[in-house]
Enzyme design. Structure first.
Site, PDB file in Angstrom:
ATOM      1  N   GLU A 127       0.849  -1.193   0.000  1.00 22.31           N
ATOM      2  CA  GLU A 127       0.000   0.000   0.000  1.00 22.31           C
ATOM      3  C   GLU A 127       0.883   1.241   0.000  1.00 22.31           C
ATOM      4  O   GLU A 127       1.781   1.376   0.837  1.00 22.31           O
ATOM      5  CB  GLU A 127      -0.900   0.039   1.230  1.00 22.31           C
ATOM      6  CG  GLU A 127      -1.764   1.292   1.280  1.00 22.31           C
ATOM      7  CD  GLU A 127      -2.390   1.534   2.637  1.00 22.31           C
ATOM      8  OE1 GLU A 127      -3.300   2.392   2.706  1.00 22.31           O
ATOM      9  OE2 GLU A 127      -1.973   0.896   3.626  1.00 22.31           O
ATOM     10  N   LYS A 184      10.345  17.127 -13.648  1.00 18.52           N
ATOM     11  CA  LYS A 184      11.672  16.746 -14.132  1.00 18.52           C
ATOM     12  C   LYS A 184      11.805  15.242 -14.342  1.00 18.52           C
ATOM     13  O   LYS A 184      12.878  14.747 -14.650  1.00 18.52           O
ATOM     14  CB  LYS A 184      12.751  17.209 -13.139  1.00 18.52           C
ATOM     15  CG  LYS A 184      12.882  18.721 -13.013  1.00 18.52           C
ATOM     16  CD  LYS A 184      14.006  19.098 -12.076  1.00 18.52           C
ATOM     17  CE  LYS A 184      14.146  20.613 -11.953  1.00 18.52           C
ATOM     18  NZ  LYS A 184      15.250  20.995 -11.031  1.00 18.52           N
TER      19      LYS A 184
END
Length: 376
Positions: free
Chosen positions: A100, A113
């Protein structure tokens, strides 16, 4: 796999090159009580708290320091010292072969980026080695687009009995899962996709002879119409005049509302659209309406489109889309994440408006308006 086009490859490749050069490093930490792990976990906690302001800080700290959770961090080298610029916090459940994801955040100055894409690929590779088959997360509306690009789906494929009762249910989030394929090398996935593309293009070139045609002679500052026969390459590629006309007729038959819905959906799913999904909260930006006279956002554009009285032409619809980006660029400085997102959304809007326009009239008009604004 989710998004597998050039955008996915470019984002992952850019970050991977920095990783190969030693500019960034990916490190795995748990709360083992050492000074180093605690310092880095607190650094990541501060980033998560800033990027997820609605999440209680006590809850973030509790999960971050919980020894059942692990954190994969991006550490970037700077002239002064190495610093954490982002990371993902997750909890593995070995019995159900799933993990999870609790938090994932990149500091605002390092976004757009490719670090988020590279981080997810590194996490997938690590979990793959631990025999984990699925990843689960509850995503809010701003995060759904990102997770979809990383291969997650809102249509969960993991059997419910394996995870139900083990992870916390969030009413305000959307449950998403991602199935890990043991045959995929996630760390080198961008290189594999580039090789597959090159092999496909090579196979196509073997079937078709590539012949570059000379461009059409456009007189300067004048509009000119060309007959079908004048456009070199149409006949050679197998088109007939009747097929071309039929294609144009089908495109023009698409309802105006449906075209606008397609454009709006494509823009909303773009990873750079998150700052523009809802109206700007003046509590966060008290002087916003002093600078921006006509606020606009994607939610407002969608509402106006659904009411079907505001947009009588695509030009009016396009004007509001362009207003979203121009407002953001007027209010924010060029070095901010919001300005960069505005530039991305502006480019995406132009692309989709051009793709859904049968004539170039609207596109030319928008481009001229953009040039006039730059001159001012």
């Amino acid at each position: 796999m989710g998004e597998t086009g050039l955008g996915f490859v470019k984002r992952d490749v850019g970050a991977k090159q920095e990783e190969d050069k030693g500019i960034i490093d990916f490190r795995l930490y748990t709360n083992d009580g050492t000074v180093e792990s605690l310092r880095l976990l607190i650094d990541l906690k501060n980033i998560v708290s800033k990027q997820l302001p609605k999440m209680p800080k006590e809850y973030i700290t509790r999960l971050m320091l919980d020894r059942n959770h692990s954190s994969m961090m991006i550490v970037k080298k700077t002239p002064a010292r190495s610093k954490v610029i982002g990371g993902v916090v997750y909890r593995p459940f070995e019995h159900g072969k799933f993990a999870e994801i609790a938090f994932l955040a990149i500091t605002s100055t390092e976004q757009v980026k490719g670090y988020g894409t590279r981080l997810m690929n590194k996490l997938k590779s690590h979990l793959q080695k631990q025999s984990i088959r699925f990843m689960l997360t509850y995503a809010d509306n701003n995060a759904i687009g990102y997770f979809k690009k990383q291969g997650f789906s809102t249509v969960t494929r993991m059997p419910k009995h394996l995870w139900y009762g083990y992870i916390k249910d969030y009413d305000s989030g959307t449950l998403m899962d991602c199935q890990l394929n043991p045959e995929i090398d996630y760390e080198n996935i961008s290189s594999d996709l580039k090789r597959q593309k090159a092999a496909l293009l090579n196979a196509v070139c073997q079937l078709y002879h590539l012949n570059i045609q000379k461009g059409l002679p456009f007189p300067p500052n004048k509009a000119k119409k060309f007959a079908f026969e004048d456009v070199k390459g149409l006949k050679e590629s197998g088109w007939t005049l009747e097929e071309y006309k039929q294609s144009m007729r089908q495109e023009e038959k698409e309802p105006f509302y449906k075209q606008c819905k397609k454009i709006l959906k494509a823009i909303g799913e773009n990873s750079a659209s998150w700052p523009f999904k809802k109206p700007v909260n003046t509590r966060d930006a008290p002087d916003y309406k002093e600078i921006v006279r006509c606020p606009m956002d994607l939610e407002t554009v969608e509402r106006k489109l659904e009411e079907r009285v505001w947009y009588k032409s695509k030009a009016a619809f396009a004007k509001d889309l362009m207003l979203i980006a121009s407002n953001a660029k007027a209010y924010n400085q060029p070095d901010t994440i919001y300005y960069k997102c505005a530039e991305s959304i502006e480019a995406v809007s132009y692309t989709h408006l051009r793709a859904h326009e049968t004539s170039l009239h609207l596109v030319c008009r928008l481009l001229l308006e953009k040039k006039k604004k730059k001159k001012k």
